[in-house]
Design a protein around this motif. Structure first.
Motif, PDB file in Angstrom:
ATOM      1  N   GLY A 120     -26.862 -48.827  18.423  1.00 59.26           N
ATOM      2  CA  GLY A 120     -25.848 -49.561  19.166  1.00 59.26           C
ATOM      3  C   GLY A 120     -25.341 -50.770  18.396  1.00 59.26           C
ATOM      4  O   GLY A 120     -24.125 -51.037  18.353  1.00 59.26           O
ATOM      5  N   SER A 121     -26.247 -51.514  17.757  1.00 60.65           N
ATOM      6  CA  SER A 121     -25.852 -52.696  16.985  1.00 60.65           C
ATOM      7  C   SER A 121     -25.016 -52.300  15.766  1.00 60.65           C
ATOM      8  O   SER A 121     -24.020 -52.954  15.449  1.00 60.65           O
ATOM      9  CB  SER A 121     -27.096 -53.461  16.545  1.00 60.65           C
ATOM     10  OG  SER A 121     -26.750 -54.587  15.763  1.00 60.65           O
ATOM     11  N   LEU A 122     -25.402 -51.222  15.088  1.00 63.08           N
ATOM     12  CA  LEU A 122     -24.635 -50.779  13.918  1.00 63.08           C
ATOM     13  C   LEU A 122     -23.259 -50.260  14.320  1.00 63.08           C
ATOM     14  O   LEU A 122     -22.277 -50.428  13.575  1.00 63.08           O
ATOM     15  CB  LEU A 122     -25.406 -49.683  13.172  1.00 63.08           C
ATOM     16  CG  LEU A 122     -26.694 -50.124  12.461  1.00 63.08           C
ATOM     17  CD1 LEU A 122     -27.460 -48.903  11.939  1.00 63.08           C
ATOM     18  CD2 LEU A 122     -26.374 -51.067  11.305  1.00 63.08           C
ATOM     19  N   ALA A 123     -23.176 -49.637  15.489  1.00 62.58           N
ATOM     20  CA  ALA A 123     -21.878 -49.142  15.949  1.00 62.58           C
ATOM     21  C   ALA A 123     -20.923 -50.300  16.218  1.00 62.58           C
ATOM     22  O   ALA A 123     -19.715 -50.210  15.937  1.00 62.58           O
ATOM     23  CB  ALA A 123     -22.060 -48.293  17.205  1.00 62.58           C
ATOM     24  N   GLU A 124     -21.434 -51.394  16.754  1.00 59.84           N
ATOM     25  CA  GLU A 124     -20.582 -52.555  17.029  1.00 59.84           C
ATOM     26  C   GLU A 124     -20.009 -53.161  15.749  1.00 59.84           C
ATOM     27  O   GLU A 124     -18.865 -53.630  15.729  1.00 59.84           O
ATOM     28  CB  GLU A 124     -21.386 -53.620  17.782  1.00 59.84           C
ATOM     29  CG  GLU A 124     -21.759 -53.223  19.199  1.00 59.84           C
ATOM     30  CD  GLU A 124     -22.573 -54.292  19.898  1.00 59.84           C
ATOM     31  OE1 GLU A 124     -22.814 -55.353  19.265  1.00 59.84           O
ATOM     32  OE2 GLU A 124     -22.961 -54.080  21.053  1.00 59.84           O
ATOM     33  N   SER A 125     -20.812 -53.150  14.688  1.00 60.45           N
ATOM     34  CA  SER A 125     -20.346 -53.708  13.414  1.00 60.45           C
ATOM     35  C   SER A 125     -19.734 -52.656  12.504  1.00 60.45           C
ATOM     36  O   SER A 125     -19.369 -52.960  11.366  1.00 60.45           O
ATOM     37  CB  SER A 125     -21.517 -54.385  12.691  1.00 60.45           C
ATOM     38  OG  SER A 125     -22.564 -53.460  12.446  1.00 60.45           O
ATOM     39  N   TRP A 130     -23.528 -46.296   6.879  1.00 64.40           N
ATOM     40  CA  TRP A 130     -24.174 -46.741   5.652  1.00 64.40           C
ATOM     41  C   TRP A 130     -25.700 -46.699   5.736  1.00 64.40           C
ATOM     42  O   TRP A 130     -26.390 -46.943   4.742  1.00 64.40           O
ATOM     43  CB  TRP A 130     -23.750 -48.170   5.294  1.00 64.40           C
ATOM     44  CG  TRP A 130     -22.279 -48.341   5.139  1.00 64.40           C
ATOM     45  CD1 TRP A 130     -21.453 -49.070   5.946  1.00 64.40           C
ATOM     46  CD2 TRP A 130     -21.450 -47.778   4.121  1.00 64.40           C
ATOM     47  NE1 TRP A 130     -20.162 -48.998   5.503  1.00 64.40           N
ATOM     48  CE2 TRP A 130     -20.132 -48.200   4.374  1.00 64.40           C
ATOM     49  CE3 TRP A 130     -21.692 -46.935   3.026  1.00 64.40           C
ATOM     50  CZ2 TRP A 130     -19.061 -47.820   3.570  1.00 64.40           C
ATOM     51  CZ3 TRP A 130     -20.621 -46.557   2.228  1.00 64.40           C
ATOM     52  CH2 TRP A 130     -19.327 -46.995   2.503  1.00 64.40           C
ATOM     53  N   VAL A 131     -26.210 -46.380   6.919  1.00 65.81           N
ATOM     54  CA  VAL A 131     -27.659 -46.385   7.117  1.00 65.81           C
ATOM     55  C   VAL A 131     -28.125 -44.993   7.535  1.00 65.81           C
ATOM     56  O   VAL A 131     -27.563 -44.392   8.456  1.00 65.81           O
ATOM     57  CB  VAL A 131     -28.081 -47.418   8.187  1.00 65.81           C
ATOM     58  CG1 VAL A 131     -29.603 -47.438   8.344  1.00 65.81           C
ATOM     59  CG2 VAL A 131     -27.561 -48.794   7.832  1.00 65.81           C
ATOM     60  N   GLU A 132     -29.142 -44.498   6.864  1.00 65.18           N
ATOM     61  CA  GLU A 132     -29.776 -43.242   7.255  1.00 65.18           C
ATOM     62  C   GLU A 132     -31.057 -43.576   8.019  1.00 65.18           C
ATOM     63  O   GLU A 132     -32.010 -44.099   7.448  1.00 65.18           O
ATOM     64  CB  GLU A 132     -30.107 -42.391   6.027  1.00 65.18           C
ATOM     65  CG  GLU A 132     -30.789 -41.075   6.367  1.00 65.18           C
ATOM     66  CD  GLU A 132     -31.183 -40.283   5.137  1.00 65.18           C
ATOM     67  OE1 GLU A 132     -32.051 -39.386   5.281  1.00 65.18           O
ATOM     68  OE2 GLU A 132     -30.663 -40.569   4.040  1.00 65.18           O
ATOM     69  N   ILE A 133     -31.048 -43.285   9.317  1.00 63.94           N
ATOM     70  CA  ILE A 133     -32.192 -43.599  10.174  1.00 63.94           C
ATOM     71  C   ILE A 133     -33.087 -42.376  10.275  1.00 63.94           C
ATOM     72  O   ILE A 133     -32.639 -41.292  10.679  1.00 63.94           O
ATOM     73  CB  ILE A 133     -31.723 -44.038  11.577  1.00 63.94           C
ATOM     74  CG1 ILE A 133     -30.788 -45.254  11.469  1.00 63.94           C
ATOM     75  CG2 ILE A 133     -32.922 -44.368  12.460  1.00 63.94           C
ATOM     76  CD1 ILE A 133     -30.204 -45.700  12.791  1.00 63.94           C
ATOM     77  N   GLY A 134     -34.347 -42.550   9.909  1.00 65.51           N
ATOM     78  CA  GLY A 134     -35.283 -41.437   9.949  1.00 65.51           C
ATOM     79  C   GLY A 134     -35.833 -41.195  11.344  1.00 65.51           C
ATOM     80  O   GLY A 134     -35.401 -41.807  12.333  1.00 65.51           O
ATOM     81  N   SER A 161     -20.063 -57.728   2.112  1.00 63.70           N
ATOM     82  CA  SER A 161     -19.662 -56.722   3.091  1.00 63.70           C
ATOM     83  C   SER A 161     -20.871 -56.067   3.769  1.00 63.70           C
ATOM     84  O   SER A 161     -20.732 -55.448   4.832  1.00 63.70           O
ATOM     85  CB  SER A 161     -18.802 -55.645   2.414  1.00 63.70           C
ATOM     86  OG  SER A 161     -19.528 -55.015   1.367  1.00 63.70           O
ATOM     87  N   MET A 162     -22.055 -56.194   3.153  1.00 61.94           N
ATOM     88  CA  MET A 162     -23.259 -55.589   3.715  1.00 61.94           C
ATOM     89  C   MET A 162     -24.043 -56.558   4.612  1.00 61.94           C
ATOM     90  O   MET A 162     -25.056 -56.172   5.191  1.00 61.94           O
ATOM     91  CB  MET A 162     -24.181 -55.100   2.591  1.00 61.94           C
ATOM     92  CG  MET A 162     -23.638 -53.904   1.816  1.00 61.94           C
ATOM     93  SD  MET A 162     -23.540 -52.383   2.827  1.00 61.94           S
ATOM     94  CE  MET A 162     -21.768 -52.313   3.156  1.00 61.94           C
ATOM     95  N   LEU A 165     -24.707 -55.375   8.202  1.00 58.87           N
ATOM     96  CA  LEU A 165     -25.740 -54.345   8.281  1.00 58.87           C
ATOM     97  C   LEU A 165     -27.127 -54.980   8.316  1.00 58.87           C
ATOM     98  O   LEU A 165     -27.970 -54.625   9.151  1.00 58.87           O
ATOM     99  CB  LEU A 165     -25.603 -53.390   7.088  1.00 58.87           C
ATOM    100  CG  LEU A 165     -26.510 -52.169   7.054  1.00 58.87           C
ATOM    101  CD1 LEU A 165     -25.836 -51.036   6.293  1.00 58.87           C
ATOM    102  CD2 LEU A 165     -27.852 -52.480   6.400  1.00 58.87           C
ATOM    103  N   LEU A 166     -27.356 -55.933   7.414  1.00 62.88           N
ATOM    104  CA  LEU A 166     -28.653 -56.616   7.401  1.00 62.88           C
ATOM    105  C   LEU A 166     -28.868 -57.432   8.670  1.00 62.88           C
ATOM    106  O   LEU A 166     -29.995 -57.564   9.152  1.00 62.88           O
ATOM    107  CB  LEU A 166     -28.757 -57.507   6.164  1.00 62.88           C
ATOM    108  CG  LEU A 166     -28.789 -56.775   4.815  1.00 62.88           C
ATOM    109  CD1 LEU A 166     -28.871 -57.779   3.676  1.00 62.88           C
ATOM    110  CD2 LEU A 166     -29.956 -55.808   4.762  1.00 62.88           C
ATOM    111  N   ASP A 167     -27.779 -57.978   9.220  1.00 61.08           N
ATOM    112  CA  ASP A 167     -27.903 -58.726  10.475  1.00 61.08           C
ATOM    113  C   ASP A 167     -28.379 -57.808  11.606  1.00 61.08           C
ATOM    114  O   ASP A 167     -29.185 -58.227  12.454  1.00 61.08           O
ATOM    115  CB  ASP A 167     -26.548 -59.356  10.842  1.00 61.08           C
ATOM    116  CG  ASP A 167     -26.224 -60.574   9.985  1.00 61.08           C
ATOM    117  OD1 ASP A 167     -27.169 -61.198   9.471  1.00 61.08           O
ATOM    118  OD2 ASP A 167     -25.032 -60.884   9.826  1.00 61.08           O
ATOM    119  N   SER A 168     -27.878 -56.579  11.649  1.00 56.06           N
ATOM    120  CA  SER A 168     -28.289 -55.639  12.696  1.00 56.06           C
ATOM    121  C   SER A 168     -29.774 -55.303  12.567  1.00 56.06           C
ATOM    122  O   SER A 168     -30.509 -55.255  13.563  1.00 56.06           O
ATOM    123  CB  SER A 168     -27.452 -54.358  12.613  1.00 56.06           C
ATOM    124  OG  SER A 168     -26.086 -54.624  12.874  1.00 56.06           O
TER     125      SER A 168
END
Length: 262
Positions: A120-125, A130-134, A161-162, A165-168
């Protein structure tokens, strides 16, 4: 000499003949017993052998006239006290394994909830691609980010620009204080030899350290995060093509419980 006395003297024989006859009788009885017991169980044979040994010995103590090759089977078994200990230990180990598995399953459920929050957090940003979630495995969750989108070639400076992503990722870790995070740096097998980076080990370690510093500056305590550089020692794919090498250049975030009770 009378006729009666003469007949008695003629019938007298050697004195040893009586003893010899008794011995032959005993041997005959002995072999008859052996033959009669040829089909009985070992226990009955051994009992009879012991009786014969005692009867034929001079001092009435058991002798070795009939060797007993194997001990008679026990008619009454004495329980071994160690058996209960072994059974109890096996039961304890089984209970521990069930407890550990239940604990891991519980942690995996927590990680599933973390995945939902992170997605949800990555979708907002708009950073989800850019992230592969296992998938949670053994109480651990791994996130992979391609190093090419986070760093310039040969650089350890995080692209601005990244930052979202790190904030999420930082937000999710801060919201779950029971978990710790390991930041892993990985490279391909392309040799690196500069004054700053003598090898891929230094490059991967400094990139992981740059991410760690960002997370700590964002509020994550140093006790909950660690950075490691693995160079090209753990490739995802064989370094046989440029596409595979690009996949191997990555930053991994490994999220797991702070402590697992034993």
């Amino acid at each position: 000499m009378s006729r009666k006395t003469q007949l008695l003297e003629e019938n007298d024989g050697p004195g040893w003949i009586t003893t010899f006859a008794d011995l032959m009788t005993l041997l005959l009885v002995f072999f008859v017993l052996l033959f009669s017991m040829s089909s009985v169980e070992n226990e009955a044979f051994e009992e009879a052998a012991r009786s014969l040994n005692i009867a034929l010995s001079r001092d009435s103590a058991p002798s070795s006239l009939i060797p007993l090759l194997e001990p008679a089977a026990e008619t009454t078994r004495i329980p071994d006290p160690n058996e209960s200990v072994i059974i109890n230990r096996d039961a304890e180990l089984a209970d521990q394994m069930r407890f550990q598995q239940a604990l891991v399953d519980s942690i995996n459920l927590e990680l599933e909830e973390i995945i939902q929050d992170l997605e949800g957090s990555l979708a907002e940003s708009d950073m989800g691609s850019w992230v592969e979630i296992g998938t949670p495995l053994d109480g651990r969750l791994t996130l992979k980010v391609n190093a090419a989108v986070m760093f310039d070639p040969g650089s350890v400076a995080i692209r601005r620009s990244m930052m979202p992503l790190l904030d999420s990722i930082l937000e999710v870790v801060l919201e779950n204080p029971g978990f710790k995070l390991e930041v892993q740096g990985h490279t391909d097998d392309t040799p690196v030899d500069t004054d700053r980076f003598p090898s891929n080990w230094e490059l991967s370690a400094l990139r992981a350290t740059a991410v760690l510093r960002f997370l700590i500056e964002g509020g994550l305590t140093p006790q909950r995060v660690v950075a490691s550089g693995y160079g090209d020692s753990i490739p995802l794919l064989p370094n046989t093509s440029e596409e595979n090498r690009t996949a191997n250049r990555r930053i991994e975030f490994v999220l797991e419980r702070m402590e697992l009770p034993r």
